[in-house]
Structure formats: structure tokens, C-alpha cells
Write an enzyme that holds these catalytic residues in place. Sequence first.
Site, PDB file in Angstrom:
ATOM      1  CE  LYS A 192      -4.482  -1.183   0.317  1.00 19.63           C
ATOM      2  NZ  LYS A 192      -5.564  -0.615  -0.515  1.00 19.63           N
TER       3      LYS A 192
ATOM      4  CB  SER B  97      -0.975  -8.047  -0.839  1.00 16.89           C
ATOM      5  OG  SER B  97      -1.870  -8.696   0.056  1.00 16.89           O
TER       6      SER B  97
END
Length: 332
Positions: free
Chosen positions: A58, A308
Site C-alpha cells: 500500500k 500483499s
Amino acid sequence: MCVYHGDYLTSDKINEAYKKLSQFVHQTPVMTSETTNRIVGKKVYFKMENQQKTGAFKIRGALYKMMQLPEKLRRQGVITASAGNHAQGVAYAAKKANVKATIYMPKHTPLNKVNATKAYGADVVLTGENFDEAFQASLKELDSGKVYIHPFDDYDVMAGQGTVAIELLHEINELDTIIVPVGGGGLISGIAVAAKNIKPTIKIIGVQSNLASPIYRSFRNIQLHVPSAISTIAEGIAVQNPGKKTLPIIENYVDDIITVTDGEIACSILYMLERNKTLVEGAGAAAIAALFRYHQHIRSKQCGVIVSGGNIDIQQMTTIQEIAKKHYVQTG
């Protein structure tokens, strides 16, 4: 509140993001595992974004978004809502740019994510039972003059996330498939546009939790059911509604969307910890879970898997072990 974003997502924008971000983010390692290859019958390459700064991909989108803001808008401060990883990315980017950040997070966000966000200097508002409730609460500041940095439905944010694909394909050009976890769709949108520009024949497969699967349902033309509450160990991809900007990109560029259960995710977290000595959070393990569940149906010889994030609350591990044990009992 000001919502400031580019009005498109192209490979040129993602390439620009790649150049700008290269000196500020880690080029995360690609890990292979002979055991995994043997189990699934393909060569698997794990892109380890759990080893990224702030522990997740992110930061890429948050940093690139911050870079795109004119100084006048930066001075007004930024605001966002997040289940955790985007919060840390925005907080980190704001600290680097000397910008004031206010971040709305669900009340039950893992404490490690909340503390990390505060440690970067952001003001944290804990509210709501899930991301969508925190997001709605954050919208009450629409008139504050602050710039809203959406966690996924923003073309600049998508462009930053797409740099994951550029790195991966530069290192492993022979990939024929990439499996990507999907929440609101920012990561897979960026990856799909970037990857298909580099290699048009590559297949992009998205993975959602079966407990929070709005993009899966939309992609497959299943009547969209918006649950009143979401509870999944993959809280990082638990959203109730598809992104208005991400969904058209996904429909145009992504080849398939599939779902996995909490049991399958829990087993994948334990697998990565026991076999590969690496800690992965629920959302980060979703693509791994999909690889194990669907490997016989995924026609791939060289498969990339996006891991992720790794910001898991250690206290959650007992629950994860219990969920995994129950899954093993039910599936034999």
C-alpha cells in the site's frame, strides 16, 4: 475535503510511478519454493510485498499519490479511511512530505496496525465495525478542505500499486499468470494494466474472500448482495462495494475472479510460516490460498503470486490455528 486525482490509468502513468518510486520503496524479493512447485505442479514465484516498507504494498500508491499533490493541497492536510495497511502507507507518506494526516480505521483493526499508523505521526479515529463504516464516517469531513486519498478508487493510487507488476515481470519475464488478492481493486487494476502492457498474453486472476466478494459477484454477473456485516481474517480485503473506477478496469483487463474461504486462508498463513519461514497476513495469503485450491484449474506453467502484506496481529495466530484445524477436519 478535496478529492484530487488523475482522470485515467495508463501504462505510461504506471511507468512514471515506477521511476518516481524506485528510490523510496523496496524492490521486494521474489521467493520460490520447490515444495510449493511440487504440490501445485507449476513453477511459482511469490512476490513478497509483506517485506515492503510498512509491511505491505500500500505504501506504493500512497507515496505516488502524495507526490502528485501540489504544495497548496499538501498544506491543507490529507484524510483517508483504511482497514490498516493503506493507513500506514498514507501516514508514512505524509510524514515524509511533512503533511498532516487524519485516518479513520475500524474499531477492531489489529492493534499493531493502529499503533504503527500513530507512530508515523497520523491522527487516528477508530470508528465503525468494518472498513465501509469507517469510510462513511470519514466522508463527514468532506468540507474540511483536506485532500482525500482513497485506498483504492483513485487512478494515482492504482498507478503506484501497478509498479509491483513492473518489478515482478522485469525479474521473471517468463510468467504466464499472476494471481492477485482483491479488496476494492486498486492493486489488481494497476497490476493488470501494467502487466498486459508488458506482456499482452499474460493472465491476471483476482482473489476475494468468499465472505466479502463484491467484485467477484459483479465480474460473474451474480446478484450483488451487500452484507450488513463482514467478519473475515482477511480484513485487509474486506470491502462491501466495488470501486467505481476500479471495476471497469477489472472488467476490461482481468481474466478471472475467484474466491477462497477463511479456512483456506488460515491454512496458507500457517503453510508460509512453517514451510517458508515468513509471516503473512490474511489478505496477503488470499492469493496463496487460491493457488492451492484451484491449481488444477489454473492453466499456468510459470505463475506469479502477490503476497500483499504481512501486518498480522500475533495474538490472532491462535484463532488462525483453530480455523485451519477446523478446515482440515472438514476437508479431510
